[in-house]
Scaffold this motif. Sequence first.
Motif, PDB file in Angstrom:
ATOM      1  N   ALA A  21       0.830  -1.214   0.000  1.00  0.00           N
ATOM      2  CA  ALA A  21       0.000   0.000   0.000  1.00  0.00           C
ATOM      3  C   ALA A  21       0.860   1.257   0.000  1.00  0.00           C
ATOM      4  N   GLU A  22       2.054   1.136   0.516  1.00  0.00           N
ATOM      5  CA  GLU A  22       2.911   2.314   0.574  1.00  0.00           C
ATOM      6  C   GLU A  22       3.320   2.824  -0.794  1.00  0.00           C
ATOM      7  N   ASP A  23       3.009   2.033  -1.802  1.00  0.00           N
ATOM      8  CA  ASP A  23       3.331   2.486  -3.152  1.00  0.00           C
ATOM      9  C   ASP A  23       2.255   3.381  -3.755  1.00  0.00           C
ATOM     10  N   GLU A  24       1.135   3.459  -3.072  1.00  0.00           N
ATOM     11  CA  GLU A  24       0.078   4.334  -3.591  1.00  0.00           C
ATOM     12  C   GLU A  24       0.576   5.783  -3.567  1.00  0.00           C
ATOM     13  N   LEU A  25       0.040   6.561  -4.490  1.00  0.00           N
ATOM     14  CA  LEU A  25       0.477   7.956  -4.548  1.00  0.00           C
ATOM     15  C   LEU A  25      -0.392   8.830  -3.645  1.00  0.00           C
ATOM     16  N   ILE A  26       0.236   9.819  -3.106  1.00  0.00           N
ATOM     17  CA  ILE A  26      -0.504  10.753  -2.255  1.00  0.00           C
ATOM     18  C   ILE A  26       0.091  12.141  -2.425  1.00  0.00           C
ATOM     19  N   GLU A  27      -0.733  13.139  -2.184  1.00  0.00           N
ATOM     20  CA  GLU A  27      -0.265  14.510  -2.402  1.00  0.00           C
ATOM     21  C   GLU A  27       0.348  15.064  -1.129  1.00  0.00           C
ATOM     22  N   ILE A  28       1.482  15.682  -1.266  1.00  0.00           N
ATOM     23  CA  ILE A  28       2.094  16.338  -0.114  1.00  0.00           C
ATOM     24  C   ILE A  28       2.376  17.795  -0.449  1.00  0.00           C
ATOM     25  N   VAL A  29       2.508  18.595   0.584  1.00  0.00           N
ATOM     26  CA  VAL A  29       2.926  19.988   0.418  1.00  0.00           C
ATOM     27  C   VAL A  29       4.260  20.125   1.142  1.00  0.00           C
ATOM     28  N   PRO A  30       5.345  20.087   0.422  1.00  0.00           N
ATOM     29  CA  PRO A  30       6.651  20.134   1.092  1.00  0.00           C
ATOM     30  C   PRO A  30       6.916  21.514   1.678  1.00  0.00           C
ATOM     31  N   ASN A  31       7.737  21.548   2.692  1.00  0.00           N
ATOM     32  CA  ASN A  31       8.201  22.852   3.153  1.00  0.00           C
ATOM     33  C   ASN A  31       9.714  22.948   3.012  1.00  0.00           C
ATOM     34  N   MET A  32      10.211  22.233   2.029  1.00  0.00           N
ATOM     35  CA  MET A  32      11.640  22.355   1.741  1.00  0.00           C
ATOM     36  C   MET A  32      11.820  22.348   0.228  1.00  0.00           C
ATOM     37  N   ARG A  33      13.010  22.686  -0.177  1.00  0.00           N
ATOM     38  CA  ARG A  33      13.339  22.736  -1.589  1.00  0.00           C
ATOM     39  C   ARG A  33      14.210  21.524  -1.896  1.00  0.00           C
ATOM     40  N   MET A  34      13.858  20.738  -2.860  1.00  0.00           N
ATOM     41  CA  MET A  34      14.665  19.555  -3.176  1.00  0.00           C
ATOM     42  C   MET A  34      14.512  19.276  -4.661  1.00  0.00           C
ATOM     43  N   ASP A  35      15.591  18.762  -5.240  1.00  0.00           N
ATOM     44  CA  ASP A  35      15.544  18.436  -6.655  1.00  0.00           C
ATOM     45  C   ASP A  35      14.684  17.204  -6.875  1.00  0.00           C
ATOM     46  N   GLN A  36      14.509  16.922  -8.142  1.00  0.00           N
ATOM     47  CA  GLN A  36      13.724  15.762  -8.502  1.00  0.00           C
ATOM     48  C   GLN A  36      14.384  14.498  -7.960  1.00  0.00           C
ATOM     49  N   LEU A  37      13.559  13.543  -7.552  1.00  0.00           N
ATOM     50  CA  LEU A  37      14.057  12.250  -7.111  1.00  0.00           C
ATOM     51  C   LEU A  37      13.829  11.257  -8.235  1.00  0.00           C
ATOM     52  N   ASN A  38      14.874  10.582  -8.634  1.00  0.00           N
ATOM     53  CA  ASN A  38      14.703   9.606  -9.705  1.00  0.00           C
ATOM     54  C   ASN A  38      14.645   8.236  -9.073  1.00  0.00           C
ATOM     55  N   LEU A  39      13.469   7.707  -8.935  1.00  0.00           N
ATOM     56  CA  LEU A  39      13.269   6.399  -8.327  1.00  0.00           C
ATOM     57  C   LEU A  39      13.009   5.379  -9.424  1.00  0.00           C
ATOM     58  N   ILE A  40      13.053   4.120  -9.022  1.00  0.00           N
ATOM     59  CA  ILE A  40      12.871   3.070 -10.019  1.00  0.00           C
ATOM     60  C   ILE A  40      11.516   3.196 -10.696  1.00  0.00           C
ATOM     61  N   ARG A  41      10.498   3.481  -9.891  1.00  0.00           N
ATOM     62  CA  ARG A  41       9.180   3.504 -10.493  1.00  0.00           C
ATOM     63  C   ARG A  41       8.879   4.821 -11.200  1.00  0.00           C
ATOM     64  N   GLY A  42       9.747   5.771 -11.081  1.00  0.00           N
ATOM     65  CA  GLY A  42       9.501   7.019 -11.801  1.00  0.00           C
ATOM     66  C   GLY A  42      10.147   8.190 -11.094  1.00  0.00           C
ATOM     67  N   ASP A  43       9.949   9.358 -11.647  1.00  0.00           N
ATOM     68  CA  ASP A  43      10.538  10.564 -11.070  1.00  0.00           C
ATOM     69  C   ASP A  43       9.504  11.304 -10.236  1.00  0.00           C
ATOM     70  N   PHE A  44       9.946  11.782  -9.110  1.00  0.00           N
ATOM     71  CA  PHE A  44       9.051  12.565  -8.266  1.00  0.00           C
ATOM     72  C   PHE A  44       9.704  13.899  -7.956  1.00  0.00           C
ATOM     73  N   GLY A  45       8.877  14.892  -7.862  1.00  0.00           N
ATOM     74  CA  GLY A  45       9.389  16.222  -7.595  1.00  0.00           C
ATOM     75  C   GLY A  45       9.553  16.995  -8.887  1.00  0.00           C
ATOM     76  N   PRO A  46      10.281  18.069  -8.952  1.00  0.00           N
ATOM     77  CA  PRO A  46      11.052  18.682  -7.872  1.00  0.00           C
ATOM     78  C   PRO A  46      10.134  19.202  -6.753  1.00  0.00           C
ATOM     79  N   PHE A  47      10.710  19.320  -5.594  1.00  0.00           N
ATOM     80  CA  PHE A  47       9.935  19.742  -4.447  1.00  0.00           C
ATOM     81  C   PHE A  47      10.180  21.220  -4.181  1.00  0.00           C
ATOM     82  N   LEU A  48       9.108  21.960  -4.199  1.00  0.00           N
ATOM     83  CA  LEU A  48       9.201  23.393  -3.919  1.00  0.00           C
ATOM     84  C   LEU A  48       8.305  23.691  -2.735  1.00  0.00           C
TER      85      LEU A  48
END
Lengths: 190, 965
Positions: A21-48
């Motif tokens: 279940a932890e693979d399900e997608l969910i929306e977050i509102v980050p409070n930090m700046r981070m570049d895109q994460l390149n994971l096996i299942r896909g790219d997430f971010g960039p985080f603003l």
Amino acid sequence: MAAQSCSQFHVFSAEEIEFIAEDELIEIVPNMRMDQLNLIRGDFGPFLPQIATEVPLWLAVALKKRGKCRIRPPEWMSVEKLTQVLEAERDSEKEFQVLPFHYVEISRLLFDHAQDDIPDIYMVRSLMEDIRDVRFHKVETSLETFDGRTSAVQAFQKLGNMVPETDSVPSTRPQGTDKAARGRRILRGR
Amino acid sequence: MKVRTLKLREAHKPASNGSPSFCSVLWDQQAHHLVTASSSDSAISIHDSLLPSQAPKILRHHRDGVTALAISPNSTCLASGSVDHSVKLYKFPSGEFETNITRFTLPIRALAFNKSGTMLAAAGDDEGIKLINTIDGSIARVLKGHKGSVIGLAFDPNGEYLASVDSMGTVIYWELQLGTTLHMLRGVAPNTGTDCSVMNVLSWSPDGEMLAVPGLRNDVVMYDRDTAEKLFSLRGDHLQPVCFLSWSPNGKYMATSSLDRQVLIWDVEKKQDIDRQKFDESICSMAWKPIGNALGVIDAMGKYGIWESVIPSSMKSPTEGISNSQSKNSNGLVFFEEEEKEEEPGPSGSLSDVGEDSFGESPPSRKRLRKQSVTEEFWEDDDAFEEISLPSKLKAQKTAATKHKEGPDKVKECVRNVTSLERPKMQDAFQPGSTPAQPGKRRFLCYNMVGSITTIEHEGYSHIEVDFHDTGRGPRVPSMTDHFGFTMASLNENGSVFANPCKGEKSLSTLMYRPFCTWANNSEWSMRFEGEEVKAVALGTGWVAAITSLHFLRIFTEGGLQRHVLSLDGPVVTASGFRDQLAIVSHASDCLPSNDQVLEYRVFNISNSTQLLKGRLPLSPGSHLTWLGFSEEGLLSFYDSKGVLRVFTSQFGGSWVPLFSSNKAKKSDENHWVVGLNAGNFFCITCKKPDLFPQVMPKPILSILDFSFPLASSDLGADTLENEFMLNSMRLSQILEQMEEMTRAGLDASSLDDDAYSIETAQDKCILRLIASCCNSDKLVRATELVKLLSFANSVRGAIKLVTALKLPNLAERFNTILEERLLKEKGEKDATVTVNAKTDKYTARDVLGSKASPAPIIPSASPHLSAPPLVKKAKLQDAAAPDKDNGVKVDAEDVNKSGEVNNDKLVEAKKAGKDAAEAKSKTHRPFNPFSKTKDDHEKGKSVAGAENQPLQRPSNPFLKSKIK
């Protein structure tokens, strides 16, 4: 994944299901700046900061634990929506209402880790429990109607919108027959 | 609560089809007569309330149903409005027809007399409310502003305002002296649509302090007399919208009827319903008996009745305390009361004919039933007489009374308020990213891309919190207790600045700066201004700016040193800082009559003490400025109340480009509250309409929106492509300008090269797709123009292949000529540069010559074909073009010749060639350029080109391929 089918009647353990279940997608509102994460299942971010983005639940929980984001509870986890679902669930005997496949696990994870992000958490929690109970009841009654002559598949097919309830059934519940276990497996394998 | 039944008697025949009609009921001032009318009956009935068995007096003058009735306050005159478009006046109580005082072009829906009876307001389905002088029938004014038919009118008892409500639920307060709209409350009353049997009504409380309007939630909402603010609502057991309401004569009680067929009696003070009555039909109209404790009602079927002893005897009578409250209102009336006591038995009524009439008719026994009622009668007669015969004197007295009651201050305030509203108002100063104060709620003093400053007032002082969006980077700022009452703030990475306006004489306007991290203790500072008020603040790198009411711009350093004081042209609207730049918007003049603000912007460079820009701010018509700020790249931009975002461009001598329009956004039910922007997107908080600004809780979330030019809908049908094309060319020009600036400043601009290059490639792709859609919709001239805009020669080749594949040999030929011209030109210019360079700079010359021996770099030119001036550094990129310059042309020519043959094959070939070219380009020269992306885009381009009928991918012309790779 974690599913090693060792025995004929193997069902996933709660931990394994949570893992899936932890693979399900969910929306977050980050409070930090981070570049895109390149994971096996896909790219997430960039985080603003303050800009909502979708990530897998495990990542959301990990970030939340570090205080790096707020999790936006999914739409179906609002009191309004859940009340509707509960009512509809009670009204229709044969069918299950549409909720995400892993709704139990997702809600559990969010209740554990993101209490402050869920508005009316007590109400949501009790509604979730009610819905779960109603659905268990439905599964139970349908399992009772099930005898040697009908196959497990047929028994479960009676219920529209088959759901994963059976796997979340804690061991405190009386274990069904082998057939019931098989039925569960069929459900899970959907 | 006991439920009584009230027997109703038929006064008017219901509509022949049985549908409900709108009926009206009225009492005269002495409560002798009850007047009824129905919209399905042309007759008006005057019933004698004392002899109910007697047949009513019938007035048949209208040719169609009577929709509105009004009786002048002295009960001498009855007015009726009808579906037959006319408004008639009758003598009362005789019922003698006097005159057709006005005519409309559509049915009348509402009538109202003013307090003195000199003015009659009439309105209906026509546009505009007519104010008619009852004495000579002249039209004093027509008030226009309602969109739907006006279904309710009410004069303010104090004679200053008229309130009206239309079928769409909009309530307007009119200022009678000037005939202007004072307040417009949209959609506050139920929308009755076209149902004519339902009327919204609105009614001033007898003391004129509030206006009661049926609300949207089956309630009655009270609005303040002067500010039109919602005061409270009466909400209870009505299950459907309220359709009629009536104040008791003393204003203590209110009767409301609703479409759910109930009539409720309210105690207004306690906001509590005290009695109710259910009827068989919904009650259209009600009227309190002016004397006594009764309510006249009439239902939608034309049946009327009198509900006796409405208010329980345990409670105060609905008429109790009128004279007292009135005498409080008016000094003059006290005088009359005294006078009346002196000559009580005397015929004060004989002062006016009317009074005589009514006294003559009423038996003396009734008149002296109670002392109080007699007083009232006298008072009313005197008052009526006074108002008619001596309006000027009365007016003077009334004003005196208001003054007496409210104190001179408030009167002055009212007057000022009115005068400022009669014409468009210059907008007040504001801080970008702030939200208005809401009682009991936290609000933003500043919200930008860095963080937010919020405040909440609590028992005289405020709590201020500073939060950074990026909690990891920004320092943790402790919350602050604010004794000054700061209303302005600004925030950046280094510090925050606060300011408060002066409140009265004691508290001076203060400016305070709090740095977030410094090496020294106590590095926060504050400045106080005597006789001067801070209007706007801004913050930049190492400086703080405050603009004051004396039109001074004061610049402080971060440490609090007073650096500059400048005088500005006009009252400031807002200011914004970014690094060294400070942008200030101020009023250049009063508003235009069209309600356009006349604003002026100027941009200063604080560290160089220079003024960079100055000009008029181009707002949307009728809008005002709501946000001002810089993009992350330092471009000035602003947002106006009509939802248009404009960004400054140095093109065309410094102009503003509209880059977003809220109304054209996909979701029309959202308002956008702009926070910031960068080169390609802008950040805003979306608020569900009708909210215009976000709340602090729950924490707002930024959304990223793309820029979109307000493009005309083109016959090409490729709006997104056109938008992309425009955006790309704008960004390219921005980057080129930036590079130019940097080279001028002697800086290395090569870092921008890559940006420029990637935009150029993106632009070429976009143009190619546009060419494809131009070809598809047969706009060949446009396609040729587009080809001239391509940045790279290879892209031109791609275009040639594209049109060849689309079976447009003509166009291909034309493109070829363009390409040849272009190459020739580039070559010529290159040679020129080479010679020049050889003379001036040996090193460069050698460099260029060396490259000329092999594939020669082409120094780009500002050729007229290229709208986008090519880069100096582009030489490198042109390498690819050089080696196959001649061959390329030849091959293309071949392609053109062969184009008649096998179309499908050609198509693939063309595609493939174009793709290969682009790939080769990006691969060989810019390995870091995301390869996959290029490919994707080309595949997209392919589909745009309409290659659905693609056969197997066959290796293309081997000759071509080898040549390109």
